[in-house]
Design a protein around this motif. Structure first.
Motif, short mmCIF file in Angstrom:
data_model
loop_
_atom_site.label_atom_id
_atom_site.label_comp_id
_atom_site.label_asym_id
_atom_site.label_seq_id
_atom_site.Cartn_x
_atom_site.Cartn_y
_atom_site.Cartn_z
N SER A 256 0.65 3.65 1.89
CA SER A 256 0.98 4.17 3.23
C SER A 256 2.33 3.66 3.72
CB SER A 256 -0.12 3.93 4.25
OG SER A 256 -0.48 2.59 4.25
N PHE B 167 -6.43 -3.10 20.35
CA PHE B 167 -6.47 -2.48 21.68
C PHE B 167 -6.36 -3.52 22.80
CE2 PHE B 167 -7.98 0.97 19.14
CZ PHE B 167 -7.37 2.07 19.74
N SER C 228 0.85 -1.20 0.00
CA SER C 228 0.00 0.00 0.00
C SER C 228 0.88 1.25 0.00
CB SER C 228 -0.90 0.02 1.25
OG SER C 228 -0.11 0.13 2.42
N ALA D 69 -2.47 -3.43 10.86
CA ALA D 69 -1.38 -3.67 9.88
C ALA D 69 -1.85 -3.79 8.43
CB ALA D 69 -0.63 -4.94 10.27
N ALA D 70 -3.12 -4.21 8.23
CA ALA D 70 -3.56 -4.53 6.86
C ALA D 70 -3.74 -3.26 6.01
CB ALA D 70 -4.88 -5.30 6.93
N PRO D 71 -3.43 -3.31 4.72
CA PRO D 71 -2.96 -4.48 3.96
C PRO D 71 -1.47 -4.79 4.10
CG PRO D 71 -3.24 -2.60 2.51
CD PRO D 71 -3.71 -2.15 3.86
N GLY D 72 -0.68 -3.92 4.78
CA GLY D 72 0.70 -4.36 5.05
C GLY D 72 1.81 -3.41 4.67
N GLY D 73 1.48 -2.17 4.36
CA GLY D 73 2.53 -1.22 3.94
C GLY D 73 3.58 -0.96 5.02
N TRP D 74 3.12 -0.82 6.26
CA TRP D 74 4.07 -0.54 7.35
C TRP D 74 4.86 -1.81 7.67
CZ3 TRP D 74 2.73 3.48 11.66
CH2 TRP D 74 2.27 4.65 11.06
N GLU E 295 -6.76 -10.04 15.50
CA GLU E 295 -7.20 -9.67 16.85
C GLU E 295 -7.43 -8.17 16.93
OE1 GLU E 295 -4.88 -11.15 20.16
OE2 GLU E 295 -4.28 -12.92 19.02
N ASP E 296 -8.06 -7.77 18.04
CA ASP E 296 -8.29 -6.35 18.28
C ASP E 296 -6.98 -5.72 18.77
OD1 ASP E 296 -8.96 -3.85 19.18
OD2 ASP E 296 -10.66 -4.49 20.40
N VAL F 70 -1.11 -7.23 13.46
CA VAL F 70 -2.40 -7.42 14.12
C VAL F 70 -3.48 -6.64 13.36
CG1 VAL F 70 -3.66 -7.15 16.29
CG2 VAL F 70 -1.19 -7.61 16.33
N ASP F 71 -4.43 -7.36 12.80
CA ASP F 71 -5.53 -6.71 12.06
C ASP F 71 -6.52 -7.79 11.68
OD1 ASP F 71 -7.11 -5.22 10.07
OD2 ASP F 71 -5.43 -3.80 10.09
N MET G 81 -3.89 2.46 13.36
CA MET G 81 -5.33 2.20 13.43
C MET G 81 -6.10 3.52 13.32
SD MET G 81 -5.71 -0.75 16.35
CE MET G 81 -4.83 0.06 17.68
N VAL G 82 -7.18 3.49 12.56
CA VAL G 82 -7.99 4.71 12.45
C VAL G 82 -8.88 4.75 13.69
CG1 VAL G 82 -9.63 5.97 11.01
CG2 VAL G 82 -7.94 4.45 9.96
C1 LIG Z 1 -5.04 2.97 7.63
S1 LIG Z 1 -5.22 1.24 7.70
C2 LIG Z 1 -3.60 0.68 8.01
C3 LIG Z 1 -2.73 0.67 6.78
C4 LIG Z 1 -1.42 -0.01 7.04
N1 LIG Z 1 -0.58 0.72 7.98
C5 LIG Z 1 -0.61 -0.17 5.76
O1 LIG Z 1 0.45 0.43 5.64
O2 LIG Z 1 -1.04 -0.91 4.88
C6 LIG Z 1 -5.99 1.01 9.23
C7 LIG Z 1 -6.16 -0.45 9.63
O3 LIG Z 1 -6.49 -0.48 11.00
C8 LIG Z 1 -7.29 -1.60 11.22
N2 LIG Z 1 -7.96 -1.42 12.52
C9 LIG Z 1 -8.80 -0.45 12.91
N3 LIG Z 1 -9.17 -0.65 14.18
C10 LIG Z 1 -8.53 -1.80 14.60
C11 LIG Z 1 -8.50 -2.52 15.81
N4 LIG Z 1 -9.20 -2.13 16.87
N5 LIG Z 1 -7.72 -3.62 15.88
C12 LIG Z 1 -6.98 -4.04 14.83
N6 LIG Z 1 -6.98 -3.38 13.64
C13 LIG Z 1 -7.76 -2.27 13.54
C14 LIG Z 1 -8.22 -1.62 10.03
O4 LIG Z 1 -8.74 -2.93 9.82
C15 LIG Z 1 -7.31 -1.17 8.90
O5 LIG Z 1 -6.79 -2.28 8.20
#
Ligand SMILES: C[S@@+](CC[C@H](N)C(=O)[O-])C[C@H]1O[C@@H](n2cnc3c(N)ncnc32)[C@H](O)[C@@H]1O
Length: 366
Positions: free
Chosen positions: A189, A263, A187, A221-226, A260-261, A240-241, A278-279
């Motif tokens: 990001s 938080f 991604s 973490a998804a989709p995985g850029g970081w 997993e969550d 974790v996502d 995480m947003v």
């Molecule tokens: C902006 S994206 C992250 C992009 C990621 N850093 C990358 O480089 O591809 C935000 C991610 O946070 C995850 N997310 C939001 N709230 C979450 C939570 N409570 N636990 C785990 N993942 C969460 C969403 O599923 C989403 O995939």
């Protein structure tokens, strides 16, 4: 070196002039100096002024790294206005020499706005001529401690002449890092974390704190850029996502995906790094990151805070307080830095870390 400073000039993301101005006023206030700042919304820069004594004192202590909303920190001289299309060079060289006697080099720039970008054909054309004229006027020096000259064109006939000090400025033209998008990364990001490493850590810290074999947790973490950025440095990542990870990351053997969550997730063993994108409400993310560092679950963290539309500066102050209080309550020394990255929109990115242990003393030979 004797300089004739008229004020400060700060570059920022267009739309964030108010935050940039507020921050520099507060920051200089903390250093014991009153400054005024003018911010025209959408201009991409802020002009600040103070009396001459304060400016010279601040020039010795202010560093762009300490200002989250400033992409670049400059000291301005004259604004050259009403330049004729036939000769813009002569008044620019005069203003440059009025500001400082000599420079290591120069940047000719425009604010980062759509309107100002239309000036870049002009600045490209002028660059060679200005360099030659400065050279002819003896305005360059080999002294590496001398300032760099910046000429910021805000209209075809108007430019602000300014300087920056080595070690206290962004080294990128316009304060904008030019980073290549790795085509294998999942991604865009990914560039955010790459830029965060460059701008929140010093070069020495990047070498010392990002080593192959280290461990990290990536929350959201998804989709995985970081995760990709960490893996490209051979760091082991628990991603974790609940969402899916893209690309070949899981085949590298360096990534463990946990649905997993973020938080609630707790690593089985402490890790070197926590990264979090995480947003979520910024103060909730700030509290989470502070808890990880306070409890020793990680040594270093990079995290993104999505700022609200209103009171963005206040929200960042509040997050800073949340983190400081959490770390102070366990008596932990820490480093906290924020920056609105070029790749950040309505966001800022933070670094929180505990200072490394001093290298152990060499054993005496018996
Ligand atoms: C902006 S994206 C992250 C992009 C990621 N850093 C990358 O480089 O591809 C935000 C991610 O946070 C995850 N997310 C939001 N709230 C979450 C939570 N409570 N636990 C785990 N993942 C969460 C969403 O599923 C989403 O995939």
């Amino acid at each position: 070196m004797k300089t004739n400073l008229h004020g400060l000039l700060l570059y920022c993301r267009a739309g964030f002039e108010r935050e940039c101005a507020q921050e520099v006023i507060d920051h200089c206030g903390e250093a014991g100096h009153m400054v005024d700042a003018e911010a025209q919304a959408g201009s991409g820069f802020v002009l600040a002024s103070a009396d001459g004594r304060a400016l010279h004192a601040l020039a010795r202590v202010l560093n762009w790294r300490d200002l989250a909303f400033s992409r670049q920190l400059l000291w301005r001289g004259k604004t050259v206005e009403g330049m004729s299309a036939g000769d813009r060079i002569t008044p620019l060289v005069e203003a440059a020499l009025d500001l400082a006697p000599a420079y290591t080099d120069f940047f000719i720039e425009t604010p980062d706005t759509d309107t100002a970008k239309s000036l870049s054909a002009l600045t490209r054309k002028l660059e060679g001529h200005l360099g030659q004229a400065l050279d002819d006027a003896g305005a360059f020096t080999e002294d590496r401690t001398a300032p760099r000259l910046h000429v910021l064109f805000t209209a075809t006939d108007r430019a602000i002449v300014a300087l920056s000090w080595p070690g206290r400025r962004s080294e990128w033209a316009g304060g904008i890092p030019r980073l290549r998008m790795p085509h294998e990364a999942p991604s865009r990001s990914t560039l955010k974390l790459a830029e965060a490493f460059h701008s929140l850590l010093t070069e020495e810290e990047q070498l010392r704190l990002l080593k192959p074999g280290m461990t990290a947790v990536d929350l959201g973490a998804a989709p995985g850029g970081w995760t990709w950025q960490l893996v490209s440095r051979h760091i082991h990542v628990t991603a974790v996502d609940n969402g899916p990870m893209k690309g070949d990351l899981l085949e590298t053997g360096l990534v463990l995906h946990k649905r997993e969550d973020g938080f609630r997730f707790v690593p089985r063993k402490p890790v070197d790094w926590l990264v979090c994108d995480m947003v979520e409400q910024p103060r909730r993310v700030a509290a989470l990151v502070a808890r990880w560092v306070a409890q020793g679950l990680c040594q270093h963290a990079i995290f993104n805070l999505k700022l609200p539309m209103k009171r963005r500066y206040d929200e960042l102050q509040l997050c800073t307080d949340v983190i400081a209080e959490a770390l102070e309550s366990v008596d932990k020394k820490h480093e906290l830095r924020f920056r609105q990255l070029y790749h950040d929109r309505e966001e800022v990115t933070g670094y929180l870390g505990v200072p490394g242990k001093a290298p152990s003393a060499r054993k005496k030979r018996r």
